[in-house]
Design a protein around this motif. Structure first.
Motif, PDB file in Angstrom:
ATOM      1  N   GLU A 187       0.823  -1.213   0.000  1.00 30.08           N
ATOM      2  CA  GLU A 187       0.000   0.000   0.000  1.00 30.08           C
ATOM      3  C   GLU A 187       0.859   1.265   0.000  1.00 30.08           C
ATOM      4  N   LEU A 188       2.051   1.164   0.601  1.00 26.93           N
ATOM      5  CA  LEU A 188       2.956   2.307   0.654  1.00 26.93           C
ATOM      6  C   LEU A 188       3.872   2.367  -0.571  1.00 26.93           C
ATOM      7  N   SER A 189       3.579   1.483  -1.553  1.00 24.86           N
ATOM      8  CA  SER A 189       4.355   1.393  -2.797  1.00 24.86           C
ATOM      9  C   SER A 189       5.799   0.949  -2.565  1.00 24.86           C
ATOM     10  N   LEU A 190       6.035   0.270  -1.454  1.00 22.20           N
ATOM     11  CA  LEU A 190       7.348  -0.323  -1.176  1.00 22.20           C
ATOM     12  C   LEU A 190       7.320  -1.756  -1.717  1.00 22.20           C
ATOM     13  N   PHE A 191       7.221  -1.856  -3.029  1.00 23.48           N
ATOM     14  CA  PHE A 191       6.941  -3.144  -3.659  1.00 23.48           C
ATOM     15  C   PHE A 191       8.060  -4.166  -3.485  1.00 23.48           C
ATOM     16  N   ASP A 192       9.303  -3.728  -3.567  1.00 26.85           N
ATOM     17  CA  ASP A 192      10.427  -4.657  -3.415  1.00 26.85           C
ATOM     18  C   ASP A 192      10.483  -5.209  -1.989  1.00 26.85           C
ATOM     19  N   LYS A 193      10.226  -4.341  -1.024  1.00 30.11           N
ATOM     20  CA  LYS A 193      10.216  -4.770   0.372  1.00 30.11           C
ATOM     21  C   LYS A 193       9.106  -5.780   0.612  1.00 30.11           C
ATOM     22  N   ALA A 194       7.930  -5.510   0.042  1.00 28.96           N
ATOM     23  CA  ALA A 194       6.804  -6.438   0.163  1.00 28.96           C
ATOM     24  C   ALA A 194       7.119  -7.756  -0.522  1.00 28.96           C
ATOM     25  N   GLU A 195       7.714  -7.678  -1.694  1.00 29.59           N
ATOM     26  CA  GLU A 195       8.041  -8.881  -2.462  1.00 29.59           C
ATOM     27  C   GLU A 195       8.992  -9.791  -1.688  1.00 29.59           C
ATOM     28  N   PHE A 196       9.971  -9.189  -1.022  1.00 28.42           N
ATOM     29  CA  PHE A 196      10.927  -9.983  -0.234  1.00 28.42           C
ATOM     30  C   PHE A 196      10.202 -10.806   0.828  1.00 28.42           C
ATOM     31  N   VAL A 197       9.230 -10.181   1.504  1.00 28.50           N
ATOM     32  CA  VAL A 197       8.485 -10.894   2.547  1.00 28.50           C
ATOM     33  C   VAL A 197       7.625 -11.989   1.934  1.00 28.50           C
ATOM     34  N   TYR A 198       6.923 -11.666   0.852  1.00 32.58           N
ATOM     35  CA  TYR A 198       6.064 -12.667   0.212  1.00 32.58           C
ATOM     36  C   TYR A 198       6.867 -13.896  -0.201  1.00 32.58           C
ATOM     37  N   GLN A 199       8.008 -13.674  -0.821  1.00 32.24           N
ATOM     38  CA  GLN A 199       8.812 -14.801  -1.289  1.00 32.24           C
ATOM     39  C   GLN A 199       9.400 -15.586  -0.119  1.00 32.24           C
ATOM     40  N   SER A 200       9.687 -14.896   0.989  1.00 39.78           N
ATOM     41  CA  SER A 200      10.269 -15.573   2.145  1.00 39.78           C
ATOM     42  C   SER A 200       9.277 -16.502   2.835  1.00 39.78           C
ATOM     43  N   VAL A 201       7.979 -16.197   2.723  1.00 41.58           N
ATOM     44  CA  VAL A 201       6.979 -17.036   3.389  1.00 41.58           C
ATOM     45  C   VAL A 201       6.313 -18.030   2.433  1.00 41.58           C
ATOM     46  N   LEU A 202       6.554 -17.864   1.125  1.00 40.27           N
ATOM     47  CA  LEU A 202       5.844 -18.673   0.139  1.00 40.27           C
ATOM     48  C   LEU A 202       6.084 -20.171   0.332  1.00 40.27           C
TER      49      LEU A 202
END
Length: 371
Positions: A187-202
Motif C-alpha cells: 500500500e505504501l508502494s514499497l513493492f520490493d520490500k513487500a516482495e521480499f516478505v512474500y517470497q520468504s513465506v511462500l
C-alpha cells in the motif's frame, strides 16, 4: 432425559475447547465442539456464567470457521452479561469485547471494531494465553490497516509476531502476520520490500493450503498495484486453484480481482464475466456491501461502458459505510479506466472527486481530534 452436570466439569471442557480454537488445532476443535454441544443439549445447566462462556466460545468458533462471514450465524444476544455480577470476570469481559469487535470488523465497521478492541485491550493483561494475546494484537493491527492507519497497524502486528514466534504450533498465524506487514508495504508502494516478505513465506506456507492461497493472492495484489497485470493474472489463477480458496470469502475477492484484471487486459471476456457474476452473487448472498459495490463498479465500467450517475452513487455508498480504504482503491480503478480510454475529462472529474474526499476526511479527522 436430561441430567445435571457439575458446572465446573462443563466449564473445564469449554476452556479446553477454547484453547484449541486459539491454537487452531482443528481436529481437536471439532472433537471438543461436538462433546461440548452434546453436554449442553443433554444436560440441565443452571450456571449462567458457564452458559455465557459457552455462547462466547461458540461464536469464537464460528468466526474461526468463517460461519459469521458466510452469514450462517448472527451475533448472539449477550447483553445479559452487562446485567450480571459475573461481568466482572476479566476473561468473559475480554472475550465479549474481542468477539464483538471481530463481528464489527467482518461487517466492514472497522472504526467500531477498533473501539471495541480498545476496551478489550484494557483487559488483555488478564489473559494468560499468549496465543490469544497474539491473536488479539493481530486483529487490532488488521483493523488499523483497513482504515489506513499504518503506524498503529505495524506496532500491533509486531507485538503479535513477537508472541507468535514463541509458539511453534502457531506457525500459520505467524505467517499471516508477515503477510499483513507485506500488504502494508504494498500500500505504501514499497513493492520490493513487500516482495521480499512474500517470497520468504511462500515455501513455508505450502504446508498450510489456506495461507498458501492467501500468499498467492497477495502476490497478485502486489503485481496489480504495479500494473503488472499479466503476472497478477497468473497469481490469482494459482490462488483460486489452491485448496478450497475459491469457496472461501477470500476466494470471492480473488474471483473479483481476476475478473477485473481480465477485463482490463481485454481478454477471456466470457470467463471474466462468469467470474464477476460468481463473485457478485456470493457477495450478495453474504450481504457483503464492499464487494457488492466493487462488482457493481466493474460491471458498470466494463460491461455497461461507464455510467457516471451509477458510479457516483456506488462511490457514495462506500463513503456512507465508511469504507474509505475501498473508496480510494475503487476511485483509482475508475480514473485508470478513463485514462486508458483517453477520456481525460472524466478522468479529471473523478480525480477532483478523490481530492475533495481526501480533504473532507482530513478536515473531519482534525475536527474529531480537537474534540
Amino acid at each position: 432425559m436430561s441430567t445435571d452436570i457439575a458446572p465446573e466439569m462443563l466449564g473445564a471442557k469449554i476452556v479446553e475447547w477454547y484453547r484449541c480454537i486459539v491454537a487452531r488445532d482443528m481436529e481437536q476443535v471439532i472433537t471438543l465442539k461436538n462433546e461440548v454441544e452434546r453436554f449442553v443439549e443433554t444436560t440441565e445447566i443452571h450456571d449462567e456464567k458457564v452458559l455465557s462462556f459457552y455462547s462466547l466460545v461458540m461464536f469464537r468458533y464460528q468466526l474461526l470457521m468463517e460461519d459469521f462471514q458466510k452469514r450462517k450465524v448472527a451475533f448472539p444476544d449477550l447483553e445479559i452479561i452487562r446485567d450480571k455480577d459475573f461481568y466482572n470476570d476479566k476473561l468473559l469481559k475480554f472475550l465479549y469485547y474481542f468477539v464483538h469487535g471481530q463481528a464489527e470488523f467482518y461487517q466492514g465497521r472497522y472504526k467500531s471494531a477498533i473501539r471495541l478492541y480498545h476496551i478489550a485491550e484494557g483487559l488483555v493483561n488478564h489473559i494468560q494465553d499468549k496465543a490469544e494475546k497474539a491473536e488479539f494484537f493481530y486483529r487490532l493491527g488488521e483493523s488499523y490497516y483497513r482504515i489506513d492507519q499504518y503506524t498503529f497497524a505495524v506496532a500491533y502486528i509486531e507485538q503479535a509476531i513477537d508472541l507468535f514466534e514463541q509458539q511453534q504450533f502457531n506457525k500459520e498465524k505467524f505467517l499471516n502476520c508477515k503477510l499483513l506487514l507485506a500488504a502494508i508495504n504494498t500500500e505504501l508502494s514499497l513493492f520490493d520490500k513487500a516482495e521480499f516478505v512474500y517470497q520468504s513465506v511462500l515455501s513455508e506456507a505450502k504446508a498450510f493450503p489456506t495461507t498458501h492461497a492467501l500468499v498467492l493472492r497477495s502476490l497478485g495484489m502486489n503485481r496489480t498495484r504495479q500494473h503488472k497485470l499479466e503476472e497478477a493474472r497468473q497469481y490469482f489463477i494459482q490462488a483460486l486453484n489452491t485448496g478450497d480458496h475459491r469457496e472461501s470469502v477470500a476466494g470471492m475477492k480473488s474471483s473479483w480481482d481476476l475478473a477485473n484484471i481480465l477485463f482490463r487486459l481485454q481478454r477471456d471476456y466470457k470467463y471474466a464475466l462468469s467470474l464477476l457474476q460468481e463473485a457478485k452473487a456470493k457477495a450478495e448472498s453474504l450481504n457483503n456491501e464492499e464487494y457488492i459495490v466493487r462488482c457493481s463498479i466493474t460491471e458498470t465500467l466494463f460491461v455497461k461502458g461507464g455510467v457516471d450517475e451509477t458510479l457516483l452513487q456506488l462511490m457514495k455508498t462506500l463513503e456512507e459505510h465508511e469504507l474509505y480504504f475501498e473508496y480510494d482503491e475503487m476511485i483509482e480503478e475508475i480514473i485508470l479506466y478513463y485514462q486508458e480510454r483517453d477520456d481525460l475529462h472524466k478522468a479529471i472529474s473523478f480525480t477532483i472527486l478523490k481530492k475533495l474526499q481526501t480533504l473532507k476526511r482530513s478536515y473531519l479527522q482534525t475536527f474529531s481530534d480537537e474534540l
